[in-house]
Write a protein that holds these residues in place. Structure first.
Motif, PDB file in Angstrom:
ATOM      1  N   ARG A 483     -37.715  26.838  26.076  1.00  0.00           N
ATOM      2  CA  ARG A 483     -39.159  26.535  26.733  1.00  0.00           C
ATOM      3  C   ARG A 483     -40.043  26.240  25.081  1.00  0.00           C
ATOM      4  NH1 ARG A 483     -41.092  30.677  30.026  1.00  0.00           N
ATOM      5  NH2 ARG A 483     -43.069  29.229  30.658  1.00  0.00           N
ATOM      6  N   MET A 484     -39.832  26.946  24.810  1.00  0.00           N
ATOM      7  CA  MET A 484     -40.866  26.631  23.171  1.00  0.00           C
ATOM      8  C   MET A 484     -40.403  25.629  22.847  1.00  0.00           C
ATOM      9  SD  MET A 484     -42.354  27.556  20.780  1.00  0.00           S
ATOM     10  CE  MET A 484     -42.919  28.606  20.857  1.00  0.00           C
ATOM     11  N   ARG A 485     -38.630  25.055  23.128  1.00  0.00           N
ATOM     12  CA  ARG A 485     -37.830  23.873  22.387  1.00  0.00           C
ATOM     13  C   ARG A 485     -39.260  22.344  22.783  1.00  0.00           C
ATOM     14  NH1 ARG A 485     -36.545  26.355  19.405  1.00  0.00           N
ATOM     15  NH2 ARG A 485     -37.908  25.621  18.513  1.00  0.00           N
ATOM     16  N   SER A 486     -39.278  22.716  24.434  1.00  0.00           N
ATOM     17  CA  SER A 486     -40.327  21.895  25.910  1.00  0.00           C
ATOM     18  C   SER A 486     -41.729  21.791  24.751  1.00  0.00           C
ATOM     19  CB  SER A 486     -39.914  21.787  26.537  1.00  0.00           C
ATOM     20  OG  SER A 486     -38.793  22.408  27.505  1.00  0.00           O
ATOM     21  N   LEU A 487     -41.908  22.950  24.636  1.00  0.00           N
ATOM     22  CA  LEU A 487     -43.702  22.928  24.075  1.00  0.00           C
ATOM     23  C   LEU A 487     -44.178  22.249  22.972  1.00  0.00           C
ATOM     24  CD1 LEU A 487     -44.830  26.446  25.087  1.00  0.00           C
ATOM     25  CD2 LEU A 487     -45.404  24.636  26.090  1.00  0.00           C
ATOM     26  N   GLU A 488     -43.003  22.594  22.531  1.00  0.00           N
ATOM     27  CA  GLU A 488     -43.392  21.293  20.534  1.00  0.00           C
ATOM     28  C   GLU A 488     -43.258  20.602  21.066  1.00  0.00           C
ATOM     29  OE1 GLU A 488     -41.610  25.528  17.820  1.00  0.00           O
ATOM     30  OE2 GLU A 488     -39.836  23.414  18.568  1.00  0.00           O
ATOM     31  N   THR A 489     -42.417  19.397  21.697  1.00  0.00           N
ATOM     32  CA  THR A 489     -41.864  18.643  22.293  1.00  0.00           C
ATOM     33  C   THR A 489     -42.592  17.404  23.057  1.00  0.00           C
ATOM     34  OG1 THR A 489     -40.099  18.592  23.255  1.00  0.00           O
ATOM     35  CG2 THR A 489     -39.665  18.573  20.131  1.00  0.00           C
ATOM     36  N   GLY A 490     -42.640  18.424  23.908  1.00  0.00           N
ATOM     37  CA  GLY A 490     -43.355  17.787  25.165  1.00  0.00           C
ATOM     38  C   GLY A 490     -42.509  17.145  25.719  1.00  0.00           C
ATOM     39  N   ARG A 491     -41.761  17.434  26.416  1.00  0.00           N
ATOM     40  CA  ARG A 491     -40.005  17.106  26.596  1.00  0.00           C
ATOM     41  C   ARG A 491     -39.692  17.872  27.796  1.00  0.00           C
ATOM     42  NH1 ARG A 491     -41.699  13.739  22.914  1.00  0.00           N
ATOM     43  NH2 ARG A 491     -40.603  11.248  22.600  1.00  0.00           N
ATOM     44  N   PRO A 492     -38.941  17.597  28.828  1.00  0.00           N
ATOM     45  CA  PRO A 492     -38.409  18.277  29.315  1.00  0.00           C
ATOM     46  C   PRO A 492     -37.241  19.352  29.089  1.00  0.00           C
ATOM     47  CG  PRO A 492     -38.408  16.348  30.634  1.00  0.00           C
ATOM     48  CD  PRO A 492     -39.434  16.574  28.909  1.00  0.00           C
ATOM     49  N   MET A 493     -36.739  20.128  29.418  1.00  0.00           N
ATOM     50  CA  MET A 493     -35.262  20.778  28.598  1.00  0.00           C
ATOM     51  C   MET A 493     -34.249  21.346  29.731  1.00  0.00           C
ATOM     52  SD  MET A 493     -33.330  21.938  26.379  1.00  0.00           S
ATOM     53  CE  MET A 493     -33.854  21.984  24.422  1.00  0.00           C
ATOM     54  N   LEU A 494     -32.866  20.798  29.980  1.00  0.00           N
ATOM     55  CA  LEU A 494     -31.970  21.082  30.872  1.00  0.00           C
ATOM     56  C   LEU A 494     -30.777  21.877  29.923  1.00  0.00           C
ATOM     57  CD1 LEU A 494     -32.277  17.673  32.031  1.00  0.00           C
ATOM     58  CD2 LEU A 494     -33.292  19.904  33.130  1.00  0.00           C
ATOM     59  N   ARG A 495     -30.662  22.946  30.636  1.00  0.00           N
ATOM     60  CA  ARG A 495     -30.175  24.104  30.623  1.00  0.00           C
ATOM     61  C   ARG A 495     -28.621  24.394  31.242  1.00  0.00           C
ATOM     62  NH1 ARG A 495     -30.991  28.286  28.566  1.00  0.00           N
ATOM     63  NH2 ARG A 495     -29.324  28.441  26.565  1.00  0.00           N
ATOM     64  N   ALA A 496     -27.565  24.035  30.778  1.00  0.00           N
ATOM     65  CA  ALA A 496     -26.393  24.400  31.754  1.00  0.00           C
ATOM     66  C   ALA A 496     -24.695  25.012  30.815  1.00  0.00           C
ATOM     67  CB  ALA A 496     -25.194  22.912  32.134  1.00  0.00           C
ATOM     68  N   THR A 497     -24.856  26.126  31.840  1.00  0.00           N
ATOM     69  CA  THR A 497     -24.458  27.541  30.827  1.00  0.00           C
ATOM     70  C   THR A 497     -22.912  28.046  31.985  1.00  0.00           C
ATOM     71  OG1 THR A 497     -25.580  29.318  31.736  1.00  0.00           O
ATOM     72  CG2 THR A 497     -26.786  27.828  30.391  1.00  0.00           C
ATOM     73  N   THR A 526     -35.656  17.704  39.806  1.00  0.00           N
ATOM     74  CA  THR A 526     -35.213  16.608  39.940  1.00  0.00           C
ATOM     75  C   THR A 526     -36.245  16.366  38.162  1.00  0.00           C
ATOM     76  OG1 THR A 526     -35.671  15.317  42.187  1.00  0.00           O
ATOM     77  CG2 THR A 526     -36.917  14.530  40.098  1.00  0.00           C
ATOM     78  N   VAL A 527     -36.039  15.386  37.522  1.00  0.00           N
ATOM     79  CA  VAL A 527     -36.571  15.657  35.495  1.00  0.00           C
ATOM     80  C   VAL A 527     -37.889  14.534  35.839  1.00  0.00           C
ATOM     81  CG1 VAL A 527     -35.699  17.736  35.243  1.00  0.00           C
ATOM     82  CG2 VAL A 527     -34.755  15.383  34.503  1.00  0.00           C
ATOM     83  N   GLN A 528     -38.985  14.633  35.093  1.00  0.00           N
ATOM     84  CA  GLN A 528     -39.913  13.163  34.417  1.00  0.00           C
ATOM     85  C   GLN A 528     -39.349  13.732  33.334  1.00  0.00           C
ATOM     86  OE1 GLN A 528     -41.459  10.530  36.131  1.00  0.00           O
ATOM     87  NE2 GLN A 528     -40.875  10.201  33.459  1.00  0.00           N
ATOM     88  N   GLY A 529     -39.033  12.555  32.797  1.00  0.00           N
ATOM     89  CA  GLY A 529     -39.085  12.114  30.583  1.00  0.00           C
ATOM     90  C   GLY A 529     -40.469  11.384  30.839  1.00  0.00           C
ATOM     91  N   THR A 530     -40.703  11.506  29.232  1.00  0.00           N
ATOM     92  CA  THR A 530     -41.834  11.298  28.761  1.00  0.00           C
ATOM     93  C   THR A 530     -41.178  10.821  27.209  1.00  0.00           C
ATOM     94  OG1 THR A 530     -41.767  13.614  27.028  1.00  0.00           O
ATOM     95  CG2 THR A 530     -43.241  13.793  29.051  1.00  0.00           C
ATOM     96  N   THR A 531     -42.572   9.585  26.879  1.00  0.00           N
ATOM     97  CA  THR A 531     -42.476   9.655  25.297  1.00  0.00           C
ATOM     98  C   THR A 531     -43.195  10.055  24.751  1.00  0.00           C
ATOM     99  OG1 THR A 531     -42.217   6.697  24.416  1.00  0.00           O
ATOM    100  CG2 THR A 531     -44.094   7.498  26.294  1.00  0.00           C
ATOM    101  N   GLY A 532     -43.280   9.506  23.668  1.00  0.00           N
ATOM    102  CA  GLY A 532     -44.470   9.455  22.615  1.00  0.00           C
ATOM    103  C   GLY A 532     -44.221  11.273  21.493  1.00  0.00           C
ATOM    104  N   ARG A 533     -45.067  11.085  20.353  1.00  0.00           N
ATOM    105  CA  ARG A 533     -45.040  12.676  19.888  1.00  0.00           C
ATOM    106  C   ARG A 533     -45.979  13.213  20.229  1.00  0.00           C
ATOM    107  NH1 ARG A 533     -42.863   9.343  14.182  1.00  0.00           N
ATOM    108  NH2 ARG A 533     -41.614   8.414  14.918  1.00  0.00           N
ATOM    109  N   THR A 534     -45.189  14.278  19.539  1.00  0.00           N
ATOM    110  CA  THR A 534     -46.215  15.890  19.462  1.00  0.00           C
ATOM    111  C   THR A 534     -46.794  15.445  17.819  1.00  0.00           C
ATOM    112  OG1 THR A 534     -44.094  17.053  19.107  1.00  0.00           O
ATOM    113  CG2 THR A 534     -45.869  16.591  20.996  1.00  0.00           C
ATOM    114  N   PRO A 535     -47.858  16.166  17.048  1.00  0.00           N
ATOM    115  CA  PRO A 535     -47.971  16.329  16.654  1.00  0.00           C
ATOM    116  C   PRO A 535     -46.895  17.354  15.208  1.00  0.00           C
ATOM    117  CG  PRO A 535     -50.358  17.128  16.923  1.00  0.00           C
ATOM    118  CD  PRO A 535     -48.549  16.614  17.822  1.00  0.00           C
ATOM    119  N   TYR A 536     -45.891  17.863  16.525  1.00  0.00           N
ATOM    120  CA  TYR A 536     -44.695  18.726  15.388  1.00  0.00           C
ATOM    121  C   TYR A 536     -43.735  18.342  15.310  1.00  0.00           C
ATOM    122  CZ  TYR A 536     -41.186  21.920  14.651  1.00  0.00           C
ATOM    123  OH  TYR A 536     -39.912  22.888  14.385  1.00  0.00           O
TER     124      TYR A 536
END
Length: 575
Positions: A483-497, A526-536
């Protein structure tokens, strides 16, 4: 907090005279309390809901307790005790991996856990020691008379030094010897008041703000506590109250402002939706770890995942790490044909975990890799991602530790590394960045992949197998990290375990859905991809590192400890 110390020289008491007296020592229970506080900090992390508030309270206590130390040595011991308590209770699941699945005898596994926790504790010890120097707290043998009869007065440079030293310590822990940033303090803030800083400076930046807020709160409250414990003197009190209130109001106000900023920053949008939403199926096979690499288990896993993949179409279907535990060139023909036909007939793109490798002309297999392979509908090209950040002892053997690996029954102990930045897997014009296992705990590497890719990904995918750690808090902690990786990058994260937590996370770090651990199931989202860069994404960890190093250098050069030493030298020259 009894017998605190001062960060500034007392008028009328010379440093050399104070230095001639015997330094006050802390009782052993001081360090025991720090250890217990560190153990309590484990409760700040998942699965505790909104544990960031608890972590903030614990850090306020920790910094206040740290101010009782009498020099850099006691400060380092206090920080180390806090860290050891946190790590030995926070990563105890490594014992499960070493003993129950690795076959290591229980005493050896327990000893290894303790030694590893002691190693990890070196970093908060280092941070506390550095803070002591930069805060002017290391007095090089200052006396009990000089230290014990005056309250410690936290200063602005001391608060900034604590935040900077803490962030540098956590960054070092996540970098040295390939790094182990698990339980970095910023992760507990995913649902906490400081999560909004993640897109700006990443998990270490969140930890920097956490430490600063805690130090400022102590700076605001500690003088009031000392005044309350003093014998009552109405005349002195009336003179001290306005000055004390003024000194405490500003740091308290800044701490509250930082908390408010952390709560409001999620309203800012650093990325925007891009391309059509993707329908996704995330598979969780719950293959038992002790059967995963046995012949019967391999056949059963291949049959199971063939059925799960082909049971229902989706834009993207993802299996766990090494779901197909064989060399890619040795995939059974029925499995390969079924997956290819299903992809072509339904328009489904498929990512499945298997073992990569190269076969020499002599027929030998070399350069084994932990890999993900992608099948795209209508294309004969096979996508391949090779894991880059390997797990010590599980995927490569550190120099000098072959004996340790031999104590465990873990297969495939030496893999080749993939390149740091690899191409995206494109699904219906949506680039997808993939990583394997604990690669997603290294936020800088994911940010770099997005930053340096020719086709920057709009969706992140993590394929992992946490069966090594049983049904423990490791599953919840890893989901929190994702979840932190999504916050840092502004992108959805999918996890298959393999066993959990299989989950989908949106670009704001919110869990869209997850499966019950240790069940055989699939998650349809259903997930929505994003574009753009966060400052991080743009700067990675460079921002927090540059700020921290600059502030620490300033503290070393111009802190009160330097001033006192110069004053002491001047007095010696005068006499």
């Amino acid at each position: 907090m009894a017998d605190p110390i001062t960060s500034s020289s007392r008028r009328g008491v010379s440093a050399p005279a104070a230095g001639r007296a015997r330094a006050r020592t802390l009782p052993r229970w001081h360090y025991l309390v720090a250890l217990v506080a560190g153990a309590a900090n484990t409760l700040s992390f998942a699965p505790t809901p909104h544990g960031g508030w608890l972590e903030l309270a614990i850090f306020v206590f920790f910094f206040g307790w740290l101010t009782r130390s009498t020099g850099w040595k006691s400060a380092a011991l206090t920080g180390g005790a806090f860290g050891f308590g946190n790590f030995v209770t926070g990563v105890w699941w490594l014992y499960v991996s070493m003993h129950f699945y690795g076959g290591m005898p229980a005493p050896l596994a327990g000893t290894a856990l303790v030694l590893f926790s002691l190693y990890l504790a070196l970093y908060p010890a280092l941070a506390a020691g550095i803070w002591s120097f930069c805060a002017g707290h290391a007095r090089n043998g200052a006396s009990a008379t000089f230290a014990a009869d005056l309250p410690f007065s936290p200063t602005w440079h001391g608060a900034l030094a604590f935040a900077s030293a803490w962030a540098i310590g956590e960054w070092l822990r996540g970098t040295v010897f390939t790094g182990f940033p698990w339980l970095a303090s910023g992760y507990a803030q995913v649902d906490g008041p400081l999560a909004g800083f993640a897109p700006l400076a990443g998990v270490y930046g969140v930890g920097w703000v956490l430490a600063l807020v805690a130090a400022l709160i102590v700076q605001a409250l500690l003088p009031r506590l000392h005044r309350a414990r003093k014998p009552r003197d109405p005349a002195a009190d009336s003179a001290d109250v306005p000055r004390s209130a003024a000194h405490g109001a500003l740091p308290g106000a800044i701490a509250l402002a930082l908390i408010a900023a952390g709560l409001l920053l999620p309203l800012a949008r650093w990325t925007t939706p891009a391309n059509a939403p993707l329908t996704v199926r995330l598979l969780q096979g719950d293959v038992k770890q002790d059967m995963k690499f046995e012949e019967a288990g391999v056949r059963a896993a291949i049959d199971q995942y063939q059925q799960m993949i082909t049971s229902k179409p989706a834009d993207l279907i993802v299996t766990p790490e090494t779901a197909i535990p064989v060399l890619a060139q040795q995939l059974p023909t029925p499995f390969a044909a079924a997956v290819r036909n299903f992809a072509d007939s339904t328009g489904s793109a498929i990512l499945f975990g298997a073992i990569g490798g190269s076969i020499t002309p002599e027929g030998r297999v070399v350069d084994y890799t932990n890999s993900l392979f992608g099948v795209t509908p209508g294309s004969r090209d096979i996508y391949r991602y090779d894991k880059h950040h390997l797990v010590p002892f599980g995927e490569f053997v550190p120099w000098g530790f072959r004996w340790f690996v031999n104590l465990m029954n873990i297969p495939l102990g030496d893999f080749a590394r993939g390149t740091p930045v690899q191409k995206s897997f494109v699904v219906h014009n949506q680039p997808v960045a993939v990583d394997i296992c604990y690669e997603d705990i290294f936020g800088e590497e994911i940010a770099r992949t997005i930053r340096e890719s020719d086709t920057p990904a709009g969706v992140l995918v993590n394929s992992t197998n946490l069966a090594w750690f049983g049904d423990t808090i490791a599953l919840d902690q890893h989901l929190q990290i994702a979840r932190m990786r999504s916050l840092e990058t502004g992108r959805p994260m999918l996890r298959a375990t393999n066993t959990g937590m299989t989950a989908a996370i949106d670009a704001n770090g919110k869990v869209l859905g997850k499966l019950t651990p240790y069940t055989i199931d699939s998650l349809d989202v259903t997930v929505q991809g994003t574009t753009g860069r966060t400052p991080y994404v743009t700067s990675g960890n460079n921002t927090v590192l540059a700020v921290s190093l600059l502030l620490l250098a300033f503290g070393f050069a111009f802190g009160p400890g330097t001033t006192r030493r110069r004053n002491g030298q001047s007095e010696n020259n005068t006499h």
